[in-house]
Enzyme design. Structure first.
Site, short mmCIF file in Angstrom:
data_model
loop_
_atom_site.label_atom_id
_atom_site.label_comp_id
_atom_site.label_asym_id
_atom_site.label_seq_id
_atom_site.Cartn_x
_atom_site.Cartn_y
_atom_site.Cartn_z
N TRP A 128 0.59 -1.15 0.35
CA TRP A 128 -0.01 0.29 0.10
C TRP A 128 1.17 1.19 0.20
CZ3 TRP A 128 -4.64 -0.98 -1.65
CH2 TRP A 128 -5.06 0.49 -1.20
N ASP A 151 0.01 11.04 0.12
CA ASP A 151 -1.50 12.15 -0.21
C ASP A 151 -2.27 11.56 -0.03
OD1 ASP A 151 -1.14 10.83 -2.60
OD2 ASP A 151 -2.43 12.55 -3.06
N GLU A 191 -3.70 8.70 -1.85
CA GLU A 191 -2.37 7.34 -2.14
C GLU A 191 -1.73 7.12 -2.97
OE1 GLU A 191 -5.36 4.55 -0.45
OE2 GLU A 191 -4.66 4.65 1.52
N GLU A 192 -1.50 8.53 -3.19
CA GLU A 192 -0.36 8.13 -5.18
C GLU A 192 1.48 8.26 -4.95
OE1 GLU A 192 -3.38 9.79 -7.58
OE2 GLU A 192 -4.66 8.05 -7.58
N GLU A 231 -18.86 6.53 -5.36
CA GLU A 231 -17.39 7.60 -4.81
C GLU A 231 -17.26 8.53 -5.75
OE1 GLU A 231 -13.35 5.64 -6.79
OE2 GLU A 231 -13.00 6.60 -4.09
#
Ligand SMILES: *[C@@H]1O[C@H](CO)[C@@H](O)[C@H](O)[C@H]1NC(C)=O
Ligand SMILES: *[C@@H]1O[C@H](CO)[C@@H](O)[C@H](O)[C@H]1NC(C)=O
Length: 653
Positions: A191, A247, A250-251, A473
């Site tokens: 992750w 961030d 999540e990238e 989303e």
């Protein structure tokens, strides 16, 4: 959220766009609303989650023009707000209608288990959601909601100590873990980690509640239950703020404007909360000014470059910065540029640059002129699900502007500077630099234009929300169809906060104006100490009237083939009084595969204290029925403090 690897390794999985639209279920989808409405004739609905969760919603015509029908927008908000609140509660363990598998007080990012798999609890999403719930509780004083808040805090105390791939509790590093399994154990797969916004956002949510406790006579709970959790999160911020992390999407591994802002805010209010519980936080006081100093460096003269300390080839235009402005809002801080207040010239200039970046790239925005609201995504270069507008991003664009309006009204004037001029010119071509008193015609014209512009963003969200109010989303960039995770908790939370802002219900001050900006920035950090907070605290007895009716959710893992469906039949009229024809139909929206073959449904309005016997029945495509063997299942609609829901989790192999 969430998550394609973009120039980062290791990181979140790259999503294969050929797979993302596949229906997760191998079984037919049963409309949840239909299932519940079937039983309404015999069930009494009383208040709370149950009554609103699947309330029928009559949608507006798909062709309703955007931004012109205020009444239509007000009507939609009046329906969507309770649906959104219920949508959040449904995702909270352990008895939420869609929360199967989640521990008490843990909130799922979404019940979706595949394409995408959001069946986890994220520290960031949970903190933002509970901040919205806590602000709501402070207004409503709803004891049922308060029970969820207390459960959340208890669950976070335990979560803080869980060792995970980001590290351990002993040196604090484990607090930077992004997400945990729904039962609160560590997620050990690859992750984007660590993510350093979770602890400060959690501290901010808990401090808001802690301050309420203190001012309502529950000093001990604030001191002995809330502060020990907050203290660890503050120590984490003071120790690690000056290191890179992933961030909020999540990238990107680097420094994120959103994260830096959350860190600064937490330490500022952490210091005053420490004093309020008879303690102190010298590390907050030493680090906060340095974080604020670093915070200034994201501004490039025209807009906020949301990710720094990384070279990823992007423009840096990102709704990260608009979310930041919303989260750092302090009604006592005027239109301060230093803390990037919503009405600050910098934040308004940035709002224009970021929202404009989506005008030409989304089909849904075709033909919408400058100065009118558009659908907003995360950042223009986004490729996750091919890059689409998000509900929470579009609503944040509205929320910032509502907060700005609140400030103009509070200070009885509005100032346009050279920095914010382009923003205002887009709304009114005659706008000019200057300060306009609230008695002036210019003030009236500009604030009316701003309000209608803000409402326009809500109307965009409205236009792409299905008639049942379910919020995913994203919505697809050309067709506007809902996309990616269903029932995204954060999407629902963004409705609550945007609607509060629109209503003028602003959150409490966090001390933003009590800041000192060093003349030169320095790298810094203080090693902290971490002590486990009580994991089974005794909360005070908050008064509540016991629920008269209870919502009962049935969850059963049982494998089915296409064409088959599962119903639950039992000894009460709402379960058909053992007549399969009148049984409660379950839905397969969370049926993932043979290893997670979940069917679920909620029975509302069950009389408190009653005991129900039930069995599951499989209905074949040809109408034949197969009954579950063995003894009847039993569920008791027990009254347990301020709780009004119970759930069962069964297997039928
Ligand atoms: C640490 O702080 C210094 C001084 O503000 C700054 O130049 C640097 O980029 C920061 N690094 C990180 C990763 O926060
Ligand atoms: C302002 O900040 C200082 C140090 O950071 C702190 O000691 C003081 O209590 C704060 N005042 C308020 C009103 O929050």
């Amino acid at each position: 959220m969430h998550f394609t690897a973009f120039n980062s390794s290791p990181g979140p999985r790259k999503v294969d766009s050929s797979q993302v639209c596949r229906d997760p279920s191998t079984a037919p989808l049963i409309d949840y609303k239909t299932a519940v409405i079937m039983i309404l004739g015999s069930a009494v609905l009383v208040g709370g989650v149950a009554a609103t969760l699947f309330a029928p919603v009559s949608g507006l015509p798909a062709t309703a023009p955007i931004g012109h029908k205020r009444d239509a927008l007000d009507d939609w908000i009046a329906k969507q707000e309770p649906i959104s609140y219920a949508g959040i509660l449904a995702n909270i363990g352990e008895a939420g209608a869609r929360s199967y598998g989640a521990g008490r007080g843990l909130v799922l990012a979404s019940p979706s288990t595949v394409d995408p798999d959001y069946y986890y609890t994220w520290t960031r999403d949970a903190a933002l959601t509970f901040k919205a719930l806590i602000d709501r509780f402070i207004v409503t004083k709803d004891a049922y909601l308060q029970t969820h808040i207390n459960d959340f805090i208890t669950a976070q105390a335990a979560l803080q100590t869980v060792s995970n791939p980001s590290g351990t509790f002993q040196d604090g590093s484990g607090l930077g873990e992004a997400k945990y399994k729904p039962d609160g154990t560590a997620f050990t797969g690859d992750w984007g980690r660590p993510q350093r916004d979770g602890p400060p956002l959690r501290a901010t949510a808990l401090i808001a509640y802690g301050k309420w406790l203190i001012s309502n006579g529950y000093q001990d709970a604030a001191t002995n239950i809330v502060w020990p959790v907050v203290k660890n999160d503050l120590a984490y911020v003071a120790q690690y703020w000056n290191q890179t992390g992933f961030d909020l999407w999540e990238e990107v591994k680097g420094s994120s404007f959103f994260t830096t802002a959350a860190q600064h805010r937490a330490l500022v209010e952490g210091s005053s909360f420490a004093a309020a519980v008879g303690s102190s936080c010298p590390d907050c006081d030493s680090q906060a000014p340095q974080i604020l100093c670093f915070f200034q460096t994201y501004w490039n003269g025209e807009y906020i470059v949301s990710n720094t300390n990384v070279d990823n080839g992007r423009s840096g235009k990102d709704v990260n910065s608009i979310l930041t402005s919303v989260n750092t809002f302090d009604p006592q801080a005027g239109c301060d540029d230093v803390t990037f207040q919503p009405c600050s010239p910098k934040a308004l200039a940035n709002h224009k640059v970021v929202t404009d970046s989506f005008r030409s790239i989304y089909g849904v925005n075709n033909g919408i002129p400058e100065g009118a609201a558009v659908a907003v995504g995360r950042y223009p270069e986004d490729v996750y699900y091919n890059g689409n507008p998000w509900y929470l991003a579009t609503l944040a664009a509205a929320e910032q502007l509502y907060f700005a309006l609140h400030q103009y009204s509070a200070q009885n004037s509005l100032t346009i500077t050279s920095t914010s001029l382009a923003f205002w010119r887009a709304l009114d071509s005659s706008a000019a630099e200057g300060t306009y008193d609230s008695s002036s015609q210019t003030y009236t014209t500009l604030t009316a234009a701003l309000r209608s512009y803000a409402d326009g963003y809500v109307a965009v969200a409205q236009k792409y929300t299905p008639t049942d109010g379910a919020l995913a989303e994203q919505f697809e960039r050309t067709s506007g169809a809902p996309l990616s995770a269903k029932h995204l908790t954060w999407s629902y939370a963004s409705v609550l906060t945007a609607v509060s802002a629109r209503n003028g219900d602003v959150p409490a001050s966090w001390g933003a104006s009590n800041n000192s900006l060093p003349s030169t920035c320095q790298s810094s950090s203080v090693a902290g100490s971490y002590t486990a907070a009580p994991t089974s605290p005794t909360w005070p007895d908050f008064p509540c009237s016991p629920a008269a009716s209870i919502a009962v959710t049935f969850n059963v893992q049982t494998r089915t083939a296409p064409g088959q469906e599962i119903v639950v039949v039992g000894d009460v009229e709402a379960l058909g009084s053992w007549n399969v024809e009148r049984a409660l139909k379950l839905e397969a929206s969370r049926y993932r595969d043979a290893d997670f073959p979940l069917w679920l449904g909620q029975l509302q309005g069950v009389q408190a204290g009653s005991r129900i016997e039930y069995k599951y029945v499989r209905r074949e495509a040809n109408g034949d029925v197969v009954w579950q063997g063995g003894d009847n299942g039993v569920v008791e609609a027990k009254v347990d403090g301020c709780r009004d829901a119970v759930a069962v989790g069964d297997r039928w192999d």
